[in-house]
Structure formats: C-alpha cells, structure tokens
Design an enzyme around this catalytic site. Structure first.
Site, PDB file in Angstrom:
ATOM      1  N   THR A 122      12.561  -6.632  -9.624  1.00 45.72           N
ATOM      2  CA  THR A 122      13.180  -9.127 -10.228  1.00 45.72           C
ATOM      3  C   THR A 122      11.205  -9.475  -9.157  1.00 45.72           C
ATOM      4  O   THR A 122      10.657  -8.882  -8.170  1.00 45.72           O
ATOM      5  CB  THR A 122      13.540  -9.872  -9.294  1.00 45.72           C
ATOM      6  OG1 THR A 122      14.552  -9.407 -10.101  1.00 45.72           O
ATOM      7  CG2 THR A 122      12.947 -11.339  -9.899  1.00 45.72           C
ATOM      8  N   CYS A 148       2.258   7.002  20.439  1.00 42.73           N
ATOM      9  CA  CYS A 148       2.125   8.116  21.501  1.00 42.73           C
ATOM     10  C   CYS A 148       4.173   7.247  21.611  1.00 42.73           C
ATOM     11  O   CYS A 148       4.839   6.612  21.301  1.00 42.73           O
ATOM     12  CB  CYS A 148       2.686   7.077  23.122  1.00 42.73           C
ATOM     13  SG  CYS A 148       0.556   7.720  23.365  1.00 42.73           S
ATOM     14  N   GLY A 192       0.715  -0.876  -0.111  1.00 40.98           N
ATOM     15  CA  GLY A 192       0.061   0.320  -0.022  1.00 40.98           C
ATOM     16  C   GLY A 192       0.439   1.366  -0.104  1.00 40.98           C
ATOM     17  O   GLY A 192       0.654   2.518  -1.108  1.00 40.98           O
ATOM     18  N   THR A 193       1.726   1.179   0.876  1.00 41.03           N
ATOM     19  CA  THR A 193       2.813   2.624   0.770  1.00 41.03           C
ATOM     20  C   THR A 193       3.274   2.473  -0.448  1.00 41.03           C
ATOM     21  O   THR A 193       3.286   4.127  -0.922  1.00 41.03           O
ATOM     22  CB  THR A 193       3.683   2.528   1.931  1.00 41.03           C
ATOM     23  OG1 THR A 193       3.220   2.377   3.386  1.00 41.03           O
ATOM     24  CG2 THR A 193       4.861   3.445   2.111  1.00 41.03           C
ATOM     25  N   ASN A 232      -9.157   3.538   7.141  1.00 40.36           N
ATOM     26  CA  ASN A 232      -8.226   2.563   9.297  1.00 40.36           C
ATOM     27  C   ASN A 232      -8.513   2.753   9.449  1.00 40.36           C
ATOM     28  O   ASN A 232      -8.750   1.905  10.627  1.00 40.36           O
ATOM     29  CB  ASN A 232      -6.815   2.913   8.004  1.00 40.36           C
ATOM     30  CG  ASN A 232      -5.629   3.871   8.533  1.00 40.36           C
ATOM     31  OD1 ASN A 232      -6.407   4.958   7.780  1.00 40.36           O
ATOM     32  ND2 ASN A 232      -4.978   4.268   9.422  1.00 40.36           N
ATOM     33  N   SER A 253      -3.229  -3.915  -0.716  1.00 42.85           N
ATOM     34  CA  SER A 253      -1.964  -4.907  -0.217  1.00 42.85           C
ATOM     35  C   SER A 253      -2.262  -5.597   0.671  1.00 42.85           C
ATOM     36  O   SER A 253      -3.305  -5.767   1.351  1.00 42.85           O
ATOM     37  CB  SER A 253      -2.040  -3.761   0.993  1.00 42.85           C
ATOM     38  OG  SER A 253      -0.725  -4.493   1.780  1.00 42.85           O
ATOM     39  N   ALA A 254      -1.165  -7.127   0.232  1.00 42.51           N
ATOM     40  CA  ALA A 254      -1.834  -8.245   0.085  1.00 42.51           C
ATOM     41  C   ALA A 254      -2.224  -8.616   1.864  1.00 42.51           C
ATOM     42  O   ALA A 254      -3.416  -9.186   2.123  1.00 42.51           O
ATOM     43  CB  ALA A 254      -0.673  -9.174  -0.626  1.00 42.51           C
ATOM     44  N   HIS A 255      -1.387  -7.828   2.360  1.00 44.64           N
ATOM     45  CA  HIS A 255      -1.272  -8.043   4.162  1.00 44.64           C
ATOM     46  C   HIS A 255      -2.511  -8.355   4.828  1.00 44.64           C
ATOM     47  O   HIS A 255      -2.790  -8.214   5.779  1.00 44.64           O
ATOM     48  CB  HIS A 255      -0.304  -8.486   5.328  1.00 44.64           C
ATOM     49  CG  HIS A 255       0.187  -6.819   5.430  1.00 44.64           C
ATOM     50  ND1 HIS A 255      -0.295  -5.944   6.759  1.00 44.64           N
ATOM     51  CD2 HIS A 255       0.295  -5.989   4.435  1.00 44.64           C
ATOM     52  CE1 HIS A 255      -0.218  -4.369   6.172  1.00 44.64           C
ATOM     53  NE2 HIS A 255       0.384  -4.504   5.708  1.00 44.64           N
TER      54      HIS A 255
HETATM   55  N1  PLP Z   1      -3.210   2.753   2.806  1.00 46.75           N
HETATM   56  C1  PLP Z   1      -3.971   2.114   3.935  1.00 46.75           C
HETATM   57  C2  PLP Z   1      -5.501   2.995   4.641  1.00 46.75           C
HETATM   58  C3  PLP Z   1      -3.692   1.406   4.856  1.00 46.75           C
HETATM   59  O1  PLP Z   1      -4.298   1.144   6.557  1.00 46.75           O
HETATM   60  C4  PLP Z   1      -2.395   1.397   4.926  1.00 46.75           C
HETATM   61  C5  PLP Z   1      -1.460   0.308   5.963  1.00 46.75           C
HETATM   62  O2  PLP Z   1      -2.068   0.474   7.793  1.00 46.75           O
HETATM   63  C6  PLP Z   1      -1.483   1.236   4.274  1.00 46.75           C
HETATM   64  C7  PLP Z   1      -1.856   2.441   3.065  1.00 46.75           C
HETATM   65  C8  PLP Z   1      -0.142   1.437   3.950  1.00 46.75           C
HETATM   66  O3  PLP Z   1      -0.424  -0.263   3.400  1.00 46.75           O
HETATM   67  P1  PLP Z   1       1.290  -1.183   3.521  1.00 46.75           P
HETATM   68  O4  PLP Z   1       1.132  -2.001   5.362  1.00 46.75           O
HETATM   69  O5  PLP Z   1       1.064  -2.289   2.810  1.00 46.75           O
HETATM   70  O6  PLP Z   1       2.479  -0.579   2.826  1.00 46.75           O
END
Ligand code: PLP
Length: 386
Positions: free
Chosen positions: A233, A320, A71-72, A147, A195-197
């Site tokens: 890769t 925190c 995701g990031t 989130n 994001s898969a996790h």
């Molecule tokens: N965007 C949202 C809304 C998320 O909740 C998260 C992870 O908590 C991310 C992006 C980042 O994803 P990743 O952990 O796959 O980098």
C-alpha cells in the site's frame, strides 16, 4: 549550547512545506489509493500528481517512476534484478553498501561482479569500464555522486559506453537528486535510485526511475500497486511530501548551491589561515556542501566526539565497533592510507546552515587541533591541498 547540524549527507530536516502537505493524507484523506470508492479519489489523484511532479523534474514520464521505501530498496532492486536475469554486474569500488551488499549476495550465488577503480579524486574510470564490458549481458551501476566525498561521476559518458555494449545502466542518485540538476534523458540512464530524506523529504520513501521498455522484474511482490512492479500500500503522505520537498529544492537549486559554496569557502579559508594541516578529499566537481577532510595526527572519531561535545554534528568515514575499526572502502579506493583515512571527517552542510555556523565549525576544529598545529606545520607545511 547552540547545536550545529552538519551531517546533511546522512539525512536532512523535513521541509515545513512538505510536512504540511503530508498532514491531510494522514488525518483526513487516508483512503487506500487502490480502492474504487469516491473517498479514495483524492489519494489516487495525490499519488498521480506526485508522480507527475517528480517525473517532470527529472525529465521522465510519470509511468517511469516507481515509488519505493528509499535508496536502499531501489539499489537492491537494480542489483537483485540483474542477478535474477543472470547478468554480470559492473559497479564502482566506491558505491554505497546498498549496492555492495546485494553484489556480495550475487557473488555468493555465482554472479560475476567487477569493481571499477577510481582516480584519487574519486572519478570512476571510463577506460576500465570499456575493458570490462563485452557482449555479455551486463548491468553497470555507478553512483551519480558519492556520499563520503561528494564527487560527481561522469554518468552520461559511462552510460554511453555501457549502451554501446548493450548493457543496462543504473545510477544511485541518492546524494545527488535535489542538490545538482538531473535529467535522466540527458544522462541516458536506464534506472535511477532516489531517496526523499536526502532532499528534505521524509525518511522511508524514495523512488526508482525505470526507463519505459526496460523489462525489470519487481523486487517486492504481492499487491498490484505500481503497475505490478512494487507491491505494498502506497504511503501517500510521504510520497506527496517527497514531491513537494524535491520541487522546493529544485526551485532554489542555484541559490542553494551558491550558498553552500560560500559556506565551504568560509570553512576552507579559516582552516588554511589557521595553518592547520589538512587534506580535502574528493573532486572539484562535487555535491556542494559535502566536505571530506583528513587531518593528520588526530583520529576522525576523536575529532567527531570533540566536536559533538561542542554541539556540532559531523560524521567520519570509518565505522567503528569495539573490536575492529573498519576503514572506509571509499577512502581506501581513492588511495588514502590507513592513517589518513582514520583522520577523516565528513562535514556535510545543508541549505539551512548559516555563514555563522560555518565559521563556528571551522573555529571549533581549529580550537581542537591547535595543540597539534606546531608539530603538523613543521612536519608537513605543504599539506593544504586546496
Ligand atoms: N545510496 C547512497 C549513495 C546513500 O548515501 C544512501 C544513504 O545514505 C543510500 C543509498 C541509502 O538510502 P536510504 O537511506 O534511503 O535507504
């Protein structure tokens, strides 16, 4: 002590099916998919099959899926690409830091970034979006689901307004994919991060949907993987597992949503009947299982640690460190004052959680808060917001 994991918005357990699907690509079929010899054929096919499976699930074509590290990276790709194209960026005030930080970088580089306000349930204002859009070159990035509070945003409506003004529309679907039905064509988004996790796939793998015809420069350059749009890769094992996990979740989506709704109700009903005061944050239309709860007179951190001692993992909305307690920008944006924000925890239930676990979570919260309950009920007897 029985451990109860209730932080599924942070990450999820890897699906056994996905795990098993990974193994051959680590132990036997480990060839680099870019190579032309026969041994690489299975890797290449697996890559293509995973791409097709994911594309089918979200209503895209396989060539619109670009594998990333999660995701990031996908979020950074959207924002940094816009900065490169000198677009103004319009985003919401409740985005994940994977969007916020690159936006801050953009500002430092002279980009114009605007943050859309949200309602007290976390809904992004379409009216404000319309006001900010002009014929300038814009990227609008609004998350599909938040989130911290789970609120699902009116993405199709926001994308429609954006397109009326020739803006490119990106959505961060990291919390949503695998948990609510998504079709990129119905939503009419130009880009989407995943994001898969977050859906029982492995960590460190994800993808970006980029609509065919949209010209978006790569973020990571080097090799010619992913049609020259994402060098490096490919992690075939993780990509295969991601597709398997997503498919598994989607096949059981209705069942999972119903189950999570039941678990939410168990917790809420127990809290209400205990007469402990609390505030439920977010919107009725939310990712099922994501429960942001604010309790007066106890810090979220304290509650988190007390629950942890009882074997229950949840999270707070505030991060925190020893010198500073930062209040969550999401809780601030929905109008919580500092005290309420500080008293907030996020319980995020997953498909593996049981009814018994939901009942235990509620009982333990009640047990921790009971010494305070007379005071709270007396002061604030209308505080059950459900
Ligand atoms: N965007 C949202 C809304 C998320 O909740 C998260 C992870 O908590 C991310 C992006 C980042 O994803 P990743 O952990 O796959 O980098």
């Amino acid at each position: 002590m029985q451990r109860i994991y209730a932080d599924n918005a942070a990450t999820t357990r890897l699906s056994i099916k996905a795990y098993n699907a990974m193994l051959p690509f680590m132990l036997t079929e480990y060839a680099n998919a870019s190579q032309s010899y026969t041994f690489a054929r299975n890797s290449k096919h697996a890559l293509q099959d995973a791409r097709t499976k994911i594309a089918d699930i979200i209503g895209a074509s396989p060539e619109e899926i670009y594998f990333t590290s999660g995701g990031t990276e996908s979020d950074n790709w959207a924002v940094l690409g816009a900065i490169k194209q000198k677009k103004q960026i319009i985003t919401s005030s409740i985005e994940h830091h994977a969007i916020i930080r690159p936006c801050e970088y953009g500002i430092s580089m002279g980009a114009k970034v605007s943050y859309l306000p949200v309602s007290d349930s976390g809904i992004v204002s379409a009216l404000e979006l319309e006001k900010l859009l002009n014929k300038n070159n814009s990227l609008v990035s609004v998350m599909l689901a938040n989130n911290e509070i789970g609120t699902i945003e009116p993405i199709a409506q926001l994308a429609k307004i954006s397109h009326k003004h020739n803006a490119v529309f990106h959505t961060d679907a990291v919390q949503a994919l695998g948990h609510t039905p998504i079709n990129v064509k119905d939503l009419d988004v130009d880009m989407m991060s995943a994001s898969a996790h977050k859906f029982n796939g492995p960590k460190g793998i994800g993808f970006m949907y980029i609509r065919k015809g949209l010209d978006w420069d790569p973020l990571i350059t080097g090799g010619s993987q992913e049609k020259n749009h994402r060098a490096g890769t490919e992690n075939i094992a993780a990509i295969v597992a991601m597709a398997v996990a997503l498919e598994e979740n989607i096949l059981e989506l209705d069942k999972n949503i119903k189950h999570l709704e039941l678990l939410e109700n168990i917790i809420i009903e127990k809290l209400i009947s205990s007469q402990i005061s609390f505030l439920r944050n977010g919107d009725k239309n939310h990712i099922m299982g994501n429960m942001s709860l604010s309790f007066p007179n106890i810090g979220g951190e304290a509650l988190l640690h007390r629950l942890d001692l009882l074997g229950i993992s949840v999270s707070t909305g505030s991060a925190c460190n020893s010198t500073d307690t930062q209040i969550s920008h999401v809780l601030t944006a929905i109008g919580l004052n500092r005290k309420k924000a500080e008293g907030t925890i996020r319980i995020s239930l997953g498909k593996d959680n049981t009814e018994e676990e939901a009942a235990i979570i509620a009982q333990k919260i009640i047990h921790i808060l009971t010494p305070y309950s007379n005071v709270l009920i007396h002061r604030n007897n209308k505080k059950n917001y459900i």
